[in-house]
Motif scaffolding. Sequence first.
Motif, PDB file in Angstrom:
ATOM      1  N   VAL A 178     -13.134   0.734   0.751  1.00 52.85           N
ATOM      2  CA  VAL A 178     -12.500  -0.141  -0.250  1.00 52.85           C
ATOM      3  C   VAL A 178     -11.126   0.402  -0.628  1.00 52.85           C
ATOM      4  O   VAL A 178     -10.162  -0.360  -0.818  1.00 52.85           O
ATOM      5  CB  VAL A 178     -13.402  -0.286  -1.491  1.00 52.85           C
ATOM      6  CG1 VAL A 178     -12.658  -0.995  -2.618  1.00 52.85           C
ATOM      7  CG2 VAL A 178     -14.672  -1.052  -1.134  1.00 52.85           C
ATOM      8  N   ARG A 179     -11.014   1.728  -0.726  1.00 47.54           N
ATOM      9  CA  ARG A 179      -9.731   2.338  -1.077  1.00 47.54           C
ATOM     10  C   ARG A 179      -8.672   2.054  -0.001  1.00 47.54           C
ATOM     11  O   ARG A 179      -7.521   1.736  -0.333  1.00 47.54           O
ATOM     12  CB  ARG A 179      -9.917   3.852  -1.259  1.00 47.54           C
ATOM     13  CG  ARG A 179      -8.656   4.576  -1.725  1.00 47.54           C
ATOM     14  CD  ARG A 179      -8.977   5.960  -2.250  1.00 47.54           C
ATOM     15  NE  ARG A 179      -9.716   6.758  -1.274  1.00 47.54           N
ATOM     16  CZ  ARG A 179     -10.998   7.106  -1.388  1.00 47.54           C
ATOM     17  NH1 ARG A 179     -11.695   6.711  -2.452  1.00 47.54           N
ATOM     18  NH2 ARG A 179     -11.590   7.835  -0.470  1.00 47.54           N
ATOM     19  N   GLU A 180      -9.065   2.147   1.251  1.00 43.07           N
ATOM     20  CA  GLU A 180      -8.121   1.860   2.341  1.00 43.07           C
ATOM     21  C   GLU A 180      -7.738   0.383   2.367  1.00 43.07           C
ATOM     22  O   GLU A 180      -6.590   0.031   2.646  1.00 43.07           O
ATOM     23  CB  GLU A 180      -8.732   2.271   3.688  1.00 43.07           C
ATOM     24  CG  GLU A 180      -8.828   3.769   3.898  1.00 43.07           C
ATOM     25  CD  GLU A 180      -7.468   4.443   3.811  1.00 43.07           C
ATOM     26  OE1 GLU A 180      -6.499   3.907   4.369  1.00 43.07           O
ATOM     27  OE2 GLU A 180      -7.371   5.510   3.166  1.00 43.07           O
ATOM     28  N   ILE A 181      -8.702  -0.493   2.085  1.00 47.30           N
ATOM     29  CA  ILE A 181      -8.403  -1.932   2.038  1.00 47.30           C
ATOM     30  C   ILE A 181      -7.426  -2.218   0.902  1.00 47.30           C
ATOM     31  O   ILE A 181      -6.483  -3.005   1.054  1.00 47.30           O
ATOM     32  CB  ILE A 181      -9.705  -2.748   1.860  1.00 47.30           C
ATOM     33  CG1 ILE A 181     -10.580  -2.628   3.116  1.00 47.30           C
ATOM     34  CG2 ILE A 181      -9.385  -4.216   1.579  1.00 47.30           C
ATOM     35  CD1 ILE A 181     -11.945  -3.277   2.966  1.00 47.30           C
ATOM     36  N   ARG A 182      -7.626  -1.548  -0.242  1.00 47.77           N
ATOM     37  CA  ARG A 182      -6.733  -1.738  -1.384  1.00 47.77           C
ATOM     38  C   ARG A 182      -5.302  -1.311  -1.027  1.00 47.77           C
ATOM     39  O   ARG A 182      -4.339  -2.023  -1.312  1.00 47.77           O
ATOM     40  CB  ARG A 182      -7.238  -0.926  -2.582  1.00 47.77           C
ATOM     41  CG  ARG A 182      -6.380  -1.104  -3.839  1.00 47.77           C
ATOM     42  CD  ARG A 182      -6.840  -0.196  -4.953  1.00 47.77           C
ATOM     43  NE  ARG A 182      -8.204  -0.479  -5.352  1.00 47.77           N
ATOM     44  CZ  ARG A 182      -9.230   0.359  -5.192  1.00 47.77           C
ATOM     45  NH1 ARG A 182      -9.035   1.539  -4.625  1.00 47.77           N
ATOM     46  NH2 ARG A 182     -10.440   0.022  -5.583  1.00 47.77           N
ATOM     47  N   ARG A 183      -5.174  -0.173  -0.374  1.00 48.29           N
ATOM     48  CA  ARG A 183      -3.847   0.299   0.015  1.00 48.29           C
ATOM     49  C   ARG A 183      -3.188  -0.645   1.009  1.00 48.29           C
ATOM     50  O   ARG A 183      -1.982  -0.920   0.920  1.00 48.29           O
ATOM     51  CB  ARG A 183      -3.965   1.696   0.642  1.00 48.29           C
ATOM     52  CG  ARG A 183      -4.296   2.804  -0.357  1.00 48.29           C
ATOM     53  CD  ARG A 183      -4.547   4.118   0.361  1.00 48.29           C
ATOM     54  NE  ARG A 183      -4.819   5.204  -0.567  1.00 48.29           N
ATOM     55  CZ  ARG A 183      -5.239   6.402  -0.199  1.00 48.29           C
ATOM     56  NH1 ARG A 183      -5.436   6.670   1.092  1.00 48.29           N
ATOM     57  NH2 ARG A 183      -5.453   7.337  -1.101  1.00 48.29           N
TER      58      ARG A 183
ATOM     59  N   VAL B  65      -1.120  -7.513  -7.442  1.00 51.17           N
ATOM     60  CA  VAL B  65      -2.055  -6.477  -7.903  1.00 51.17           C
ATOM     61  C   VAL B  65      -3.333  -7.097  -8.458  1.00 51.17           C
ATOM     62  O   VAL B  65      -4.446  -6.609  -8.196  1.00 51.17           O
ATOM     63  CB  VAL B  65      -1.377  -5.592  -8.971  1.00 51.17           C
ATOM     64  CG1 VAL B  65      -2.369  -4.585  -9.544  1.00 51.17           C
ATOM     65  CG2 VAL B  65      -0.177  -4.870  -8.380  1.00 51.17           C
ATOM     66  N   SER B  66      -3.203  -8.173  -9.215  1.00 49.46           N
ATOM     67  CA  SER B  66      -4.387  -8.809  -9.799  1.00 49.46           C
ATOM     68  C   SER B  66      -5.320  -9.342  -8.716  1.00 49.46           C
ATOM     69  O   SER B  66      -6.549  -9.252  -8.834  1.00 49.46           O
ATOM     70  CB  SER B  66      -3.968  -9.950 -10.734  1.00 49.46           C
ATOM     71  OG  SER B  66      -3.204 -10.919 -10.027  1.00 49.46           O
ATOM     72  N   VAL B  67      -4.732  -9.872  -7.646  1.00 45.69           N
ATOM     73  CA  VAL B  67      -5.538 -10.389  -6.530  1.00 45.69           C
ATOM     74  C   VAL B  67      -6.237  -9.243  -5.812  1.00 45.69           C
ATOM     75  O   VAL B  67      -7.418  -9.345  -5.458  1.00 45.69           O
ATOM     76  CB  VAL B  67      -4.650 -11.180  -5.550  1.00 45.69           C
ATOM     77  CG1 VAL B  67      -5.462 -11.656  -4.354  1.00 45.69           C
ATOM     78  CG2 VAL B  67      -4.014 -12.371  -6.259  1.00 45.69           C
ATOM     79  N   VAL B  68      -5.525  -8.143  -5.610  1.00 46.28           N
ATOM     80  CA  VAL B  68      -6.106  -6.980  -4.927  1.00 46.28           C
ATOM     81  C   VAL B  68      -7.270  -6.427  -5.731  1.00 46.28           C
ATOM     82  O   VAL B  68      -8.336  -6.105  -5.176  1.00 46.28           O
ATOM     83  CB  VAL B  68      -5.027  -5.887  -4.721  1.00 46.28           C
ATOM     84  CG1 VAL B  68      -5.667  -4.620  -4.157  1.00 46.28           C
ATOM     85  CG2 VAL B  68      -3.939  -6.381  -3.789  1.00 46.28           C
ATOM     86  N   ARG B  69      -7.084  -6.326  -7.035  1.00 47.32           N
ATOM     87  CA  ARG B  69      -8.130  -5.756  -7.900  1.00 47.32           C
ATOM     88  C   ARG B  69      -9.402  -6.607  -7.834  1.00 47.32           C
ATOM     89  O   ARG B  69     -10.521  -6.086  -7.679  1.00 47.32           O
ATOM     90  CB  ARG B  69      -7.620  -5.660  -9.332  1.00 47.32           C
ATOM     91  CG  ARG B  69      -8.560  -4.916 -10.268  1.00 47.32           C
ATOM     92  CD  ARG B  69      -8.005  -4.837 -11.679  1.00 47.32           C
ATOM     93  NE  ARG B  69      -6.758  -4.074 -11.725  1.00 47.32           N
ATOM     94  CZ  ARG B  69      -5.573  -4.593 -12.033  1.00 47.32           C
ATOM     95  NH1 ARG B  69      -5.461  -5.890 -12.311  1.00 47.32           N
ATOM     96  NH2 ARG B  69      -4.494  -3.837 -12.079  1.00 47.32           N
ATOM     97  N   GLU B  70      -9.233  -7.916  -7.918  1.00 51.02           N
ATOM     98  CA  GLU B  70     -10.394  -8.811  -7.887  1.00 51.02           C
ATOM     99  C   GLU B  70     -11.040  -8.811  -6.501  1.00 51.02           C
ATOM    100  O   GLU B  70     -12.267  -8.798  -6.369  1.00 51.02           O
ATOM    101  CB  GLU B  70      -9.945 -10.226  -8.264  1.00 51.02           C
ATOM    102  CG  GLU B  70     -11.077 -11.227  -8.327  1.00 51.02           C
ATOM    103  CD  GLU B  70     -10.587 -12.616  -8.710  1.00 51.02           C
ATOM    104  OE1 GLU B  70     -11.412 -13.551  -8.677  1.00 51.02           O
ATOM    105  OE2 GLU B  70      -9.382 -12.757  -9.027  1.00 51.02           O
TER     106      GLU B  70
END
Length: 523
Positions: A31-36, A45-50
Amino acid sequence: MFNSLSDRLTATFKNLRGKGRLTEADVDATVREIRRALLDADVAVSVVREFTGRIRERALGAEVSAALNPSQQIVKIVNEELQEILGGETRRIRLAKTGPTIIMLAGLQGAGKTTLAGKLAKWLKAQGHSPVLVAADLQRPNAVTQLQIVGERAGVHVFAPHPGTTSDLDIPTGDPVAVARAGVDEARQKLHDVVIVDTAGRLGVDAEMMDQARRIRQAIIPNEVLFVIDSMIGQDAVNTAVAFDEGVNFTGVVLSKLDGDARGGAALSVASVTGKPVMFASTGEGLDDFELFHPDRMASRILDMGDVLTLIEQAEKNWDKDEAARMAKKFADQEDFTLDDFLAQMQQIRNMGSMKKMLMMMPGAQNIRQQLEQFDEREIDRVEAIVRSMTPHERLAPKIINGSRRARIARGSGVHVSEVNGLLERFAQAQKMMKKLAQGGGMPGMPGMPGLGGGGSRKGGKSAPKKKARSGNPAKAAQELRDAENKRANAVPTGAAFGQPGGDFDPSQLNLPKGFDKFLGGK
């Protein structure tokens, strides 16, 4: 557009291979790699967080823990969530029940509204509609002239009663609201069933532009208001989309310049933030580089799973059915595959568009992206020039092409004799392969083709004669047969998970024209 994001996600999933069970640490790392990867792609950022929150929740649930292959289940979850933030399902134009369907285009200057109006009109014309373009952008210099040129190229009528501004020094005159209203009346009188209104844009969102767009909307009451956004503007796409949604309440999004080399965060952000679906995508500069947006297919492209459905649709749209029937009859009658047939097939492929774009729709294409980018589309032109420099008899019987004929063909096509030799050698190999297919032998390592005497049978149900052993020694003959079987079994590479090609893939086995092996991963 999504090359960087696709590379990052593919590399992330590759680290999960071979794991029979995923721990919470494995999920968190993924999940961390997908977020990056998403943040690097300029996704909001809001879309990434959700997005990553939903993936983590599902990945830690029973959905993955009970799966036989947890790593592939993670890919499935990411694919489904990507589809969701891209809009969920394909959204088509809502046509009016009575009278013309009115479509209004809105967006910033430079987003490509005018060109996209022509692309949309041509696409609708191909669907059997009779569209008309209305030039309501009277402020940008020569916007009306540009729309007239685009409309002429698209083969559709353009309603332009006012010339608009012709230079930066001109003061804009004319009322765009009146032009838009008159364009709709014109469409009703001349029985056009679709009206596309091109409106003015600005370099930035301002009150004057929004007020004008709002007044045009109130005057023509459109069935669809399409917000055209440049896919390359990054994080600012969200702010712009929200401003236009509040100003004109658009009903759908059109992504322009999707063929660019930017990171593509706009496509993954706009639909999720505004709740309005992405309906179309502009994928190039040509009027035909325009397609209906399918969230599921775009998600597959991002995850390097390919987009075979779009490829099939392009083939069905551009492939000559009569030519296909002729080739099928030749196979059924076991006639020789000639250079004329080869040339006809090359022209069919050319009609489908860019070879690079087609191959990028294949699963695992990201692995050969560098070769694809280096591939010269003009190689097809050179091959066609060589074949067209031959006489009709030479195309039917290439074995008669001796040294002097090869020199003449090379001069006629503007290539070296070695290129003519190479083409003839590859064609001879392709001819043998086609003959084997027609006889029902199938590709090496593959069963016979259905409808052509599959299972190794010839036309009429007779079995194909078996090859005799070369040696009289029974033990040696048996070894030769085993070697031949092993060779056939290894001739076709097997695939691997996540669209990665497996085995020792040698594109030269495909007997393709010169240059094709390079973009298929050859050395």
